[in-house]
Design an enzyme around this catalytic site. Structure first.
Site, mmCIF file in Angstrom:
data_model
loop_
_atom_site.group_PDB
_atom_site.id
_atom_site.type_symbol
_atom_site.label_atom_id
_atom_site.label_comp_id
_atom_site.label_asym_id
_atom_site.label_seq_id
_atom_site.Cartn_x
_atom_site.Cartn_y
_atom_site.Cartn_z
ATOM 1 N N GLY A 219 -6.000 4.101 -4.433
ATOM 2 C CA GLY A 219 -6.069 2.776 -3.861
ATOM 3 C C GLY A 219 -4.251 2.181 -2.338
ATOM 4 N N LEU B 29 -7.340 11.711 -9.653
ATOM 5 C CA LEU B 29 -8.552 10.386 -9.923
ATOM 6 C C LEU B 29 -9.157 9.183 -9.442
ATOM 7 C CD1 LEU B 29 -6.983 9.798 -13.557
ATOM 8 C CD2 LEU B 29 -8.578 11.285 -13.607
ATOM 9 N N GLY B 30 -7.836 8.406 -8.471
ATOM 10 C CA GLY B 30 -8.028 7.854 -7.660
ATOM 11 C C GLY B 30 -7.117 7.120 -7.168
ATOM 12 N N ASP C 198 -3.489 -7.517 -10.554
ATOM 13 C CA ASP C 198 -4.867 -6.784 -9.806
ATOM 14 C C ASP C 198 -5.668 -6.887 -10.466
ATOM 15 O OD1 ASP C 198 -6.710 -5.549 -7.755
ATOM 16 O OD2 ASP C 198 -5.540 -3.984 -7.579
ATOM 17 N N LYS D 5 0.683 7.521 -12.125
ATOM 18 C CA LYS D 5 0.430 6.990 -11.092
ATOM 19 C C LYS D 5 1.428 7.411 -9.769
ATOM 20 C CE LYS D 5 -0.381 1.537 -9.760
ATOM 21 N NZ LYS D 5 -0.086 1.067 -10.010
ATOM 22 N N VAL E 18 -3.888 8.102 -8.233
ATOM 23 C CA VAL E 18 -3.687 7.884 -9.577
ATOM 24 C C VAL E 18 -3.881 9.489 -9.740
ATOM 25 C CG1 VAL E 18 -4.369 7.792 -12.372
ATOM 26 C CG2 VAL E 18 -3.493 5.874 -10.324
#
Length: 216
Positions: A91, A88-89, A205, A111, A96
């Site tokens: 960082g 999904l993404g 965050d 995560k 994730v």
């Protein structure tokens, strides 16, 4: 019409006029209802302070950073019983995934922190201890945590509800929301953060990309 509804109507009018280049003061806005001036001025002050949050994202296209340089695969096929469906993404802290839980027969979000972020047994213990505190949160504005664990090779992970929808960053990329919608959203976020703060958790965050909006 209640006082709150009258104030929201005035705020909606203020937003419509502002978008046309004519931003009124609270005094001008409440010329015909001076009894509402103080409350309208207070809310306008709050809304102006949300400028950065409510501005459209400069670049709504998601970018995924390169996998960590520790040699670990960024996209495992499974994590314990969970089957990885999609990435999904990512960082600077972790990745994730969307996954499937065959036991509960539902999609979940997982995560996984980068290995260099949780590099020792002590780091993993601290990470999972904080996650257990997170699991005790019970608030409609906070995504519930279903599970947490550590794989045989020491990889930590958190399993939470999969939210079908989008995030605030993508929503803002479509344009500014109406004032009433924006104010309601900010109030919901504030209540969720307050709930977490009362239980000793600080998000650290808070940004539009981390505020999920479900499809309902």
């Amino acid at each position: 019409m209640s006082t709150d509804e009258r104030v929201l109507d005035l705020l909606q009018r203020w937003e419509e006029l502002r978008q046309r280049g004519n931003e009124l003061s609270a005094e001008e806005l409440c010329a015909d209802c001076p009894e509402l001036r103080e409350e309208v001025a207070r809310r306008l002050h709050q809304l102006r302070g949300l400028g950065q949050l409510l501005s459209p994202a400069r670049d709504p296209r998601p970018t995924l950073p390169a996998p960590p340089a520790d040699g670990a695969s960024p996209d495992p096929e499974r994590l314990d019983r969970y089957r990885i469906v999609a990435r999904l993404g990512a960082g600077t802290y972790g990745v994730v995934y969307k996954a499937y839980d065959p036991e509960a027969q539902r999609p979940v979000a997982i995560k996984v922190p980068h290995r260099h972020r949780v590099g020792s047994a002590a780091d993993a213990d601290a990470y999972l201890a904080e996650a257990r505190t997170l699991a005790r949160l019970d608030h409609p504005g906070i995504v519930p945590l279903y599970d947490l664990g550590r794989t045989a090779d020491g990889l930590c992970y958190l399993v939470s509800k999969f939210v079908e929808g989008t995030d605030l960053q993508a929503r803002l990329a479509q344009g500014r929301p109406p004032v009433a919608e924006a104010a309601d959203l900010v109030a919901q976020v504030a209540r969720a953060l307050h709930h977490a703060h009362q239980r000793g958790l600080v998000h650290r965050d808070v940004k539009p990309a981390n505020i999920l909006l479900d499809a309902t």
